[in-house]
Design a protein around this motif. Structure first.
Motif, short mmCIF file in Angstrom:
data_model
loop_
_atom_site.label_atom_id
_atom_site.label_comp_id
_atom_site.label_asym_id
_atom_site.label_seq_id
_atom_site.Cartn_x
_atom_site.Cartn_y
_atom_site.Cartn_z
N ALA A 46 -66.85 -30.33 -33.70
CA ALA A 46 -66.77 -28.86 -33.73
C ALA A 46 -66.02 -28.34 -32.51
O ALA A 46 -65.20 -27.41 -32.61
N ALA A 47 -66.28 -28.94 -31.36
CA ALA A 47 -65.63 -28.48 -30.12
C ALA A 47 -64.11 -28.69 -30.20
O ALA A 47 -63.33 -27.83 -29.80
N ARG A 48 -63.70 -29.82 -30.77
CA ARG A 48 -62.26 -30.08 -30.96
C ARG A 48 -61.69 -29.07 -31.98
O ARG A 48 -60.66 -28.45 -31.74
N ASP A 49 -62.38 -28.96 -33.08
CA ASP A 49 -61.90 -28.11 -34.17
C ASP A 49 -61.70 -26.66 -33.71
O ASP A 49 -60.70 -26.01 -34.03
N PHE A 50 -62.67 -26.15 -32.92
CA PHE A 50 -62.61 -24.74 -32.50
C PHE A 50 -61.97 -24.56 -31.12
O PHE A 50 -61.90 -23.45 -30.62
N GLY A 51 -61.54 -25.65 -30.51
CA GLY A 51 -60.90 -25.54 -29.19
C GLY A 51 -61.82 -24.93 -28.14
O GLY A 51 -61.41 -24.08 -27.34
N ALA A 52 -63.09 -25.38 -28.15
CA ALA A 52 -64.06 -24.84 -27.18
C ALA A 52 -63.66 -25.20 -25.75
O ALA A 52 -62.99 -26.21 -25.53
N GLU A 53 -64.07 -24.33 -24.80
CA GLU A 53 -63.82 -24.65 -23.39
C GLU A 53 -64.67 -25.84 -22.97
O GLU A 53 -64.24 -26.71 -22.24
N VAL A 54 -65.94 -25.83 -23.41
CA VAL A 54 -66.88 -26.86 -22.97
C VAL A 54 -67.86 -27.21 -24.10
O VAL A 54 -68.22 -26.35 -24.90
N ALA A 55 -68.26 -28.48 -24.15
CA ALA A 55 -69.30 -28.93 -25.09
C ALA A 55 -70.41 -29.54 -24.26
O ALA A 55 -70.16 -30.32 -23.34
N ILE A 56 -71.65 -29.17 -24.60
CA ILE A 56 -72.79 -29.62 -23.78
C ILE A 56 -73.86 -30.23 -24.66
O ILE A 56 -74.29 -29.61 -25.64
N THR A 57 -74.28 -31.43 -24.29
CA THR A 57 -75.47 -32.00 -24.92
C THR A 57 -76.66 -31.73 -23.99
O THR A 57 -76.53 -31.80 -22.77
N ALA A 58 -77.80 -31.43 -24.62
CA ALA A 58 -78.99 -31.14 -23.81
C ALA A 58 -79.51 -32.38 -23.09
O ALA A 58 -80.27 -32.28 -22.14
N PHE A 59 -79.07 -33.56 -23.56
CA PHE A 59 -79.67 -34.80 -23.07
C PHE A 59 -78.69 -35.63 -22.25
O PHE A 59 -77.61 -35.99 -22.75
N ASP A 60 -79.08 -35.95 -21.01
CA ASP A 60 -78.18 -36.68 -20.11
C ASP A 60 -77.78 -38.04 -20.69
O ASP A 60 -76.65 -38.49 -20.48
N ASP A 61 -78.70 -38.69 -21.42
CA ASP A 61 -78.36 -40.03 -21.93
C ASP A 61 -77.35 -39.96 -23.08
O ASP A 61 -76.91 -41.00 -23.58
N CYS A 62 -76.96 -38.77 -23.50
CA CYS A 62 -75.94 -38.63 -24.57
C CYS A 62 -74.57 -38.29 -23.99
O CYS A 62 -73.59 -38.19 -24.73
N LEU A 63 -74.50 -38.10 -22.65
CA LEU A 63 -73.24 -37.59 -22.07
C LEU A 63 -72.08 -38.57 -22.23
O LEU A 63 -70.96 -38.16 -22.56
#
Ligand code: NDP
Length: 388
Positions: A46-63
Motif C-alpha cells: 500500500a505504501a508503494r502504491d500510494f507513494g506514502a512518505e513513511v510506512a510504520i509497523t507497530a512491532f520492532d521485530d517486523c522492521l
C-alpha cells in the motif's frame, strides 16, 4: 488542492476500505503515513502504491521485513510506538484512526494536538479516554468525526438538530453470529464460529465482539462519550438486517433513522468528505426487495456485556479503560483457546468488581492514568483467567 492523509491501521479492514476510497480519487490526496502491525507485506504494498512518505509497523521485530519489502521504493520505514507518535506529528489534514484496541489512543491524541481532523473508527479511544480525547480536540480546534457506522448514523441524524431536544438515541445491533442459537449452546461456541458475522465483513476481533455484544457495549459507551448523552437516553435494539444503523428520538416523539447498506465505505466516505457529501461506491438499497425491517429486544442473559456497559457508563472515570482492557485480555484468551465464549463476560465482570474498590478507577483521565488502569486491568484479568 490535495489533502494530506494518514491512516493508522492501514492493513486492517477499515484501513483497506479507506485506501479503496482514496484510491478512487488519487489526485485529491497525498498519503503521508500508513501504519500496520504484523502484515508488513500488505503495508509495504500500500505504501508503494500510494507513494506514502513513511510506512510504520507497530512491532520492532517486523522492521527488517518491512525495510526489505520497501527496498528501492523511496518510502521511509520505521517501527514501534514512538514511530507511530512521530507519524501523528507529521502535518496532515485528515487522519484515520483504525488501529484495533487501546493502542489506537496515543497516536489519535497526538494527531488532534496537531489540529488534524480525526476520523475515529478506533472506538476504544472513546471508551478508555473519551473526556480526554474530546477535550484535546476542543483545546486544539480539531474535529473528531465518528466512523463507527452507528455513530456516523447518529451524527448524520443530528445534523441541524438541537441536542437538547434529544430524548433517546437507539443504536441498532445485528445480534452477531449466535443471535438465534439456544443459550445453552453458547458455552461451547468456538472461535471459528464466533468469527463469522451474518452481515458485516470486519476484522476478527470486532466480529467476535459482535457475537458477544461486547462491540455493542463499547458502542453504548462511545455514544455517551462522543455525543455527551446521558446513559438513560441510550438504548439498543436488535435489528437483524443491519440496514438501519441508529435512530435519534426527539422530544416531539419523532424518530430520525439512518438507513444504508452494511458497507463501512459509507461511514468512512462521509467522514472523508465531511461536510460535503460525495457519491460513494456503495449499494443503493431496493426497499421493496428488502420488504421489511425487523426489531427485537436484546436478551440480557444472552448478552451480559450490555449490562456491564451500563455499569461502566454510570461509574465513568477510568472504568471504561478497565472494562476495555479486561475485555481485550478475555478476547485474547478466547482466541487462544484459554477460556470459553461465555467466560469472556464472566472475566470482565470479575475484573470490574475487583477494580471498583480501587481508587485508580476514580482518578482523573490522563494518558498516564489510562495506561496504568489498562495495565492493571490486564493483569487482574490474567489472574482471573488463570483461576478459571
Ligand atoms: P483489523 O483487525 O482488521 O485491523 C487492525 C489494524 O490495526 C491493522 O492494521 C493491524 O495491523 C493494526 N494493529 C493490530 N495491533 C496493533 C497494535 N498493537 N499497534 C498498532 N497497530 C496494530 O481491525 P478493523 O479494521 O476491523 O477495526 C479497526 C478499528 O475500527 C477497531 O477499533 C474496530 O473496533 C473499529 N471498527 C471496525 C469496523 C469494521 O467494519 N471493521 C466497524 C466500526 C469500527 P496488522 O493487521 O498489520 O497486524
Amino acid at each position: 488542492m490535495t489533502r494530506r492523509v494518514t491512516i493508522f491501521g492501514a492493513t486492517g479492514s477499515i484501513g483497506a476500505n479507506t485506501l479503496d476510497l482514496i484510491g478512487r480519487e488519487r489526485e485529491a490526496f497525498d498519503v503521508v503515513a500508513l501504519t500496520g502491525g504484523r502484515n508488513v507485506h500488505a503495508l509495504a504494498a500500500a505504501a508503494r502504491d500510494f507513494g506514502a512518505e513513511v510506512a510504520i509497523t507497530a512491532f520492532d521485530d517486523c522492521l527488517d521485513d518491512l525495510r526489505e519489502a520497501l527496498a528501492g521504493s523511496g518510502v521511509e520505514a520505521a517501527s514501534g510506538e514512538n514511530a507511530l507518535i512521530e507519524a501523528a506529528e507529521r502535518p496532515a489534514d485528515w487522519v484515520m484512526s483504525a488501529i484495533v484496541g487501546a493502542a489506537g489512543l496515543p497516536p489519535g491524541l497526538k494527531a488532534l494536538e496537531q489540529g488534524a481532523t480525526l476520523a475515529l473508527a478506533n472506538k476504544e479511544s472513546l471508551v478508555t479516554a473519551g473526556p480526554l480525547l474530546m477535550e484535546t480536540a476542543r483545546a486544539h480546534g480539531a474535529e473528531v468525526l465518528p466512523v463507527d457506522s452507528e455513530h456516523s448514523a447518529v451524527f448524520q441524524a443530528l445534523k441541524g438538530e438541537d441536542i437538547a431536544s434529544v430524548e433517546r438515541v437507539i443504536i441498532t445491533a445485528s445480534g452477531g453470529a449466535f443471535r438465534d442459537w439456544p443459550i445453552e449452546r453458547l458455552k461451547a461456541a468456538t472461535c471459528a464460529e464466533a468469527s463469522s458475522h451474518p452481515n458485516w465483513d470486519m476484522g476478527q476481533r470486532i466480529t467476535i465482539d459482535s457475537a458477544s455484544m461486547f462491540n455493542k457495549a463499547l458502542e453504548l459507551i462511545e455514544t455517551k462519550e462522543y455525543f455527551g448523552i446521558t446513559p438513560d437516553k441510550i438504548e439498543t435494539v436488535i435489528h437483524p438486517e443491519s440496514l438501519i444503523h441508529a435512530l435519534v428520538g426527539h422530544s416531539d416523539g419523532g424518530l430520525i433513522a439512518h438507513v444504508g447498506p452494511p458497507d463501512m465505505r459509507h461511514a468512512i466516505g462521509y467522514a472523508l468528505h465531511y461536510p460535503e457529501r460525495k457519491p460513494l461506491p456503495v449499494e443503493r438499497l431496493d426497499l421493496a426487495k428488502i420488504g421489511q425491517f425487523t426489531f427485537r429486544a436484546p436478551d440480557p442473559e444472552r448478552y451480559p456485556a450490555l449490562g456491564l456497559a451500563r455499569d461502566v457508563m454510570e461509574a465513568g472515570g477510568l472504568s471504561g479503560a478497565t472494562f476495555n482492557a479486561a475485555k481485550e485480555t478475555a478476547l485474547d484468551s478466547f482466541i487462544d483457546g484459554g477460556i470459553g465464549f461465555t467466560q469472556m463476560a464472566d472475566v470482565v465482570a470479575e475484573v470490574i468488581e475487583i477494580m471498583s474498590a480501587d481508587s485508580l478507577v476514580n482518578a482523573s483521565i490522563t494518558l498516564e492514568s489510562v495506561r496504568e488502569a489498562d495495565q492493571l486491568a490486564r493483569q487482574r484479568a490474567k489472574d482471573v483467567i488463570d483461576r478459571k
